[in-house]
Design a protein around this motif. Structure first.
Motif, PDB file in Angstrom:
ATOM      1  N   ILE A 176       0.844  -1.201   0.000  1.00 47.87           N
ATOM      2  CA  ILE A 176       0.000   0.000   0.000  1.00 47.87           C
ATOM      3  C   ILE A 176       0.877   1.247   0.000  1.00 47.87           C
ATOM      4  O   ILE A 176       0.613   2.223  -0.728  1.00 47.87           O
ATOM      5  CB  ILE A 176      -0.946  -0.022   1.220  1.00 47.87           C
ATOM      6  N   GLU A 177       1.956   1.219   0.765  1.00 46.67           N
ATOM      7  CA  GLU A 177       2.855   2.391   0.814  1.00 46.67           C
ATOM      8  C   GLU A 177       3.444   2.676  -0.559  1.00 46.67           C
ATOM      9  O   GLU A 177       3.508   3.818  -1.008  1.00 46.67           O
ATOM     10  CB  GLU A 177       3.981   2.161   1.831  1.00 46.67           C
ATOM     11  N   HIS A 178       3.890   1.632  -1.249  1.00 48.97           N
ATOM     12  CA  HIS A 178       4.479   1.817  -2.586  1.00 48.97           C
ATOM     13  C   HIS A 178       3.448   2.376  -3.567  1.00 48.97           C
ATOM     14  O   HIS A 178       3.756   3.227  -4.404  1.00 48.97           O
ATOM     15  CB  HIS A 178       5.016   0.486  -3.124  1.00 48.97           C
ATOM     16  N   ARG A 179       2.222   1.902  -3.452  1.00 46.46           N
ATOM     17  CA  ARG A 179       1.210   2.380  -4.407  1.00 46.46           C
ATOM     18  C   ARG A 179       0.826   3.834  -4.137  1.00 46.46           C
ATOM     19  O   ARG A 179       0.635   4.612  -5.068  1.00 46.46           O
ATOM     20  CB  ARG A 179      -0.007   1.441  -4.397  1.00 46.46           C
ATOM     21  N   PHE A 180       0.725   4.214  -2.862  1.00 44.40           N
ATOM     22  CA  PHE A 180       0.456   5.637  -2.593  1.00 44.40           C
ATOM     23  C   PHE A 180       1.627   6.501  -3.067  1.00 44.40           C
ATOM     24  O   PHE A 180       1.436   7.587  -3.605  1.00 44.40           O
ATOM     25  CB  PHE A 180       0.176   5.863  -1.108  1.00 44.40           C
ATOM     26  N   ALA A 181       2.834   6.013  -2.855  1.00 44.06           N
ATOM     27  CA  ALA A 181       4.006   6.783  -3.336  1.00 44.06           C
ATOM     28  C   ALA A 181       3.958   6.917  -4.854  1.00 44.06           C
ATOM     29  O   ALA A 181       4.271   7.983  -5.410  1.00 44.06           O
ATOM     30  CB  ALA A 181       5.291   6.090  -2.886  1.00 44.06           C
ATOM     31  N   ALA A 182       3.539   5.851  -5.538  1.00 43.92           N
ATOM     32  CA  ALA A 182       3.441   5.906  -7.005  1.00 43.92           C
ATOM     33  C   ALA A 182       2.398   6.935  -7.436  1.00 43.92           C
ATOM     34  O   ALA A 182       2.618   7.695  -8.395  1.00 43.92           O
ATOM     35  CB  ALA A 182       3.087   4.524  -7.554  1.00 43.92           C
ATOM     36  N   ALA A 183       1.271   6.963  -6.724  1.00 43.17           N
ATOM     37  CA  ALA A 183       0.233   7.945  -7.064  1.00 43.17           C
ATOM     38  C   ALA A 183       0.782   9.360  -6.953  1.00 43.17           C
ATOM     39  O   ALA A 183       0.569  10.209  -7.833  1.00 43.17           O
ATOM     40  CB  ALA A 183      -0.976   7.762  -6.150  1.00 43.17           C
ATOM     41  N   ASN A 184       1.529   9.622  -5.895  1.00 46.89           N
ATOM     42  CA  ASN A 184       2.107  10.959  -5.719  1.00 46.89           C
ATOM     43  C   ASN A 184       3.093  11.290  -6.826  1.00 46.89           C
ATOM     44  O   ASN A 184       3.112  12.402  -7.365  1.00 46.89           O
ATOM     45  CB  ASN A 184       2.788  11.042  -4.348  1.00 46.89           C
ATOM     46  N   THR A 185       3.917  10.324  -7.192  1.00 43.75           N
ATOM     47  CA  THR A 185       4.918  10.544  -8.254  1.00 43.75           C
ATOM     48  C   THR A 185       4.232  10.851  -9.587  1.00 43.75           C
ATOM     49  O   THR A 185       4.632  11.773 -10.317  1.00 43.75           O
ATOM     50  CB  THR A 185       5.814   9.295  -8.398  1.00 43.75           C
TER      51      THR A 185
END
Ligand code: SF4
Length: 288
Positions: A176-185
């Motif tokens: 989940i952390e990686h996917r939220f980070a991807a959304a921000n990027t």
């Protein structure tokens, strides 16, 4: 489980949509046959896992055909398929992908999706929806940034729950952390991001979850397996072990009342930017 991975060539790559997907886009595009996320969280209820035409008797998650000529096929057929879509009085729009993930781990080696995005930069569709469960999409930020001003591009990034580990279910393909980070990027790169809570799984703290989504994405789609799996009553998903696992975690979660209560919370955090079920995937709630 061992993986059966093959380099293949296909005769076509742009598939004219039918059924419920036809209400979303004119075409679908699968860079791969099969999906190596099939044994992760999303694979449990994956509604294509029992499609015999697709699996050809193989176990879902155990095989992957890598369509090495995908970009060449796109370049060869884009003109014809664009004309067909226009003749149907609709835009030429692509959903990538509905029966695989364009960012399976093998994409890092073979770059089939990257080749397709490069071909689309040269000849963009009117609309492109990139649907993924993985943060690996950020590998292609430069190409997505180039495509964004040329077509109606949006990335659908699936985050099905606020809980990383759901007892009785396997872990997700990407944290989940990686996917939220991807959304921000992606958003920082000017790419429109829609979080797809699909299929909606039990959520522990809906207020915090949707506050976080509101900070990371342009919109959210909430998709319960009932009404969201292409059958009117969720019978495609009922063939999988997902509903029983959900009921163990939260009995109410297998009902549409649960979805509606979650939608109410989402609407408080993203007013005007909440889509539901297939209409949500089609983006009919989004501003042009
Ligand atoms: S990524 Fe998509 S196609 Fe692959 S297993 Fe998950 S839901 Fe199915």
């Amino acid at each position: 489980m061992s993986l059966d991975i093959n380099l293949t060539t296909s005769r076509s790559i742009l598939t004219r949509t039918s059924g419920f997907l036809a209400t979303v886009t004119s075409h679908s595009l699968q860079p791969y046959r099969g999906c190596t996320y099939g044994n992760s969280l999303c694979g449990v209820g994956c509604y294509v896992r029992h499609n015999g035409l697709l699996t050809r008797g193989q176990q879902w998650g155990s095989f992957l055909d890598i369509r090495t000529n995908a970009a060449d096929l796109y370049r060869s057929h884009v003109g014809r398929e664009r004309r067909w879509a226009q003749a149907q009085r609709q835009g030429f729009s692509i959903f990538m992908s509905s029966s695989t993930d364009p960012y399976v781990p093998q994409e890092r080696r073979h770059r089939i999706t990257r080749g397709l995005l490069g071909a689309m930069v040269a000849e963009p569709p009117d609309e492109l929806i990139v649907q993924t469960h993985s943060h690996l999409i950020t590998d292609d930020v430069p190409l997505l940034r180039e495509l964004a001003p040329q077509c109606r591009l949006r990335v659908h990034l699936s985050i099905e729950s606020d809980q990383q580990d759901l007892p009785g279910l396997p872990p997700p393909a990407s944290s989940i952390e990686h996917r939220f980070a991807a959304a921000n990027t992606l958003r920082r790169a000017g790419v429109r991001v829609v979080i797809t809570v699909s299929p909606l799984l039990p959520i522990r703290d809906a207020e915090s979850f949707f506050a976080r989504i509101a900070a990371a994405a342009d919109a959210v789609v909430i998709d319960h397996f009932i009404g969201g799996d292409g059958s009117p009553d969720g019978r495609r998903t009922a063939r999988t072990s997902l509903p029983a696992a959900m009921a163990q975690l939260e009995p109410a979660s297998v009902t549409l009342n649960y979805r509606d209560a979650i939608v109410d919370v989402a609407c408080r955090h993203l007013p005007g930017n909440v889509g539901v079920s297939i209409d949500g995937f089609a983006g009919r709630f989004l501003p042009a």
